[in-house]
Design an enzyme around this catalytic site. Structure first.
Site, PDB file in Angstrom:
ATOM      1  N   PRO A  59      -8.164   4.765   4.024  1.00 30.55           N
ATOM      2  CA  PRO A  59      -9.153   4.303   5.005  1.00 30.55           C
ATOM      3  C   PRO A  59      -8.546   3.444   6.104  1.00 30.55           C
ATOM      4  O   PRO A  59      -7.522   2.782   5.914  1.00 30.55           O
ATOM      5  CB  PRO A  59     -10.125   3.460   4.159  1.00 30.55           C
ATOM      6  CG  PRO A  59      -9.709   3.655   2.733  1.00 30.55           C
ATOM      7  CD  PRO A  59      -8.270   4.036   2.771  1.00 30.55           C
ATOM      8  N   LYS A  86       0.839  -1.208   0.000  1.00 30.23           N
ATOM      9  CA  LYS A  86       0.000   0.000   0.000  1.00 30.23           C
ATOM     10  C   LYS A  86       0.871   1.255   0.000  1.00 30.23           C
ATOM     11  O   LYS A  86       0.572   2.233  -0.705  1.00 30.23           O
ATOM     12  CB  LYS A  86      -0.929   0.004   1.211  1.00 30.23           C
ATOM     13  CG  LYS A  86      -1.895  -1.163   1.281  1.00 30.23           C
ATOM     14  CD  LYS A  86      -2.720  -1.329   0.019  1.00 30.23           C
ATOM     15  CE  LYS A  86      -3.731  -0.240  -0.208  1.00 30.23           C
ATOM     16  NZ  LYS A  86      -4.626  -0.521  -1.355  1.00 30.23           N
TER      17      LYS A  86
END
Length: 362
Positions: free
Chosen positions: A209, A184
């Site tokens: 998120p 990520k």
């Protein structure tokens, strides 16, 4: 019971209402996933023409059926395209004529691979593939779904003294971190490097998120959803694990706000509410669900017991490094700059659990 037919709590970010006339076209990669599905729902509710991508054309009937159960009269505004993050094929055609792109799709394996590149390379190259095609097509804005995993920064080694904000970055090159976390961070870094290189930073925004919960639209089961499902099915005790919860409907809403707001260009936005230990999630389930939460544990599982379980269960093994660690995050930027207003976590947890029970009973 969660009413999935009821429009979201947030004011409309752009476009027409559900019954309004045609407006811009938006591509959502990975519309068959948990968050991708809710991005489709919110876009269709607000009157957009929507395209989405799936890896397998056979998924289209199920995807349309899910959306039809939540959004009325939307089928004629949705088209489904086959495209794979690991191939250049079809992306240019899927994006052609779109004003916006929401890149939500990202690999998330059931267990961490031994070779980190099995996860890092597809995540990074897939992001660059979609972003590059979107910039070449002249879209106004691309919103990339990243994760708070890319914001951990110093929290990778120690517990921070204050809530983390978007200025923090995880070191994706740190081999001590699990492949998912590294993927990520490296994928988001690559996206920012690309727009900076092209001098088009304001055409990108990223959403980071926390643990996404909320009502499911189908059989999808993310890692966060599986944790709630395990509590409902009954485990000896709640592990001493925690995470910053956020509602999937609110994350979808934030994507739309970042998509259209001029001030969102070139910015990262954390999407998270308050930190919750699993024991707190269990308490909300017992309070809100009553008899349906009869199997939810009232005790906390000893750390050593969780580590022993991790020897035999890869999904549990991933959690053991986070035992007892608290990580608070700030979403002040999204709230102050974009007017984002997430719902209470108790509502999110209850709606999530109720929908999981409904999908199991169906």
């Amino acid at each position: 019971m969660a009413d999935l037919k009821t429009p979201g709590r947030q004011p409309e970010a752009s476009g027409q209402a559900e019954t309004g006339g045609p407006t811009e076209t938006v591509l959502v990669s990975g519309g068959s996933g948990f968050l991708g599905g809710w991005c489709l729902v919110e876009l269709l509710r607000r009157g957009y023409r929507v395209r989405t991508t799936v890896r397998d054309a056979a998924k289209e009937p199920e995807l349309r059926a899910r959306l039809a159960s939540v959004v009325e009269h939307s089928d004629d505004r949705l088209s489904v395209h086959v495209a794979d993050l690991e191939s250049d094929d079809h992306w240019a055609k899927a994006i052609e004529g779109c004003e916006y792109v929401l890149h939500v799709a990202s690999p998330f394996p059931p267990k961490q691979p031994k070779d980190p590149d099995e996860l890092i390379v597809p995540a990074r190259e897939g992001t660059l593939r979609v972003l590059g095609a979107a910039l070449d097509a002249g879209v106004r804005r691309v919103v990339v779904t990243s994760s708070v995993a890319a914001v951990r920064g110093s929290a990778s080694e120690s517990e921070p003294a204050k809530p983390l904000d978007e200025s923090e970055w995880t070191d994706g090159d740190n081999p001590k971190l699990v492949p998912y976390v590294r993927s990520k961070a490296l994928a988001e870094r690559a996206a920012w490097d690309l727009v900076d290189k092209r001098g088009e930073r304001d055409r990108l925004a990223t959403i980071n998120p926390g643990a996404i919960l909320g009502p499911v639209l189908g059989e999808e089961r993310s890692f966060s959803l599986q944790m709630v499902e395990r509590l409902l099915k009954g485990v000896p005790g709640a592990p001493r694990i925690g995470f910053s919860v956020v509602d999937v409907r609110d994350v979808a809403d934030l994507h739309l706000r970042a998509m259209t707001a001029p001030e969102a260009g070139g910015e990262r936005f954390i999407a998270a509410t308050r930190f919750m230990w699993m024991a707190e999630v269990a308490a909300v389930l017992r309070e809100r669900l009553g008899p349906d939460a009869a199997r939810v544990p009232k005790r906390q599982a000893p750390d050593f017991a969780v580590r022993v379980m991790g020897i035999f269960d890869p999904s549990v093994r991933v959690m053991t490094s986070q035992l007892g660690k608290r990580l608070d995050l700030s979403s002040e930027k999204a709230q102050s700059l974009l007017g984002w207003s997430p719902r209470p976590v108790e509502e999110t947890v209850a709606d999530c659990a109720e929908s999981l029970l409904d999908s199991t009973a169906a």
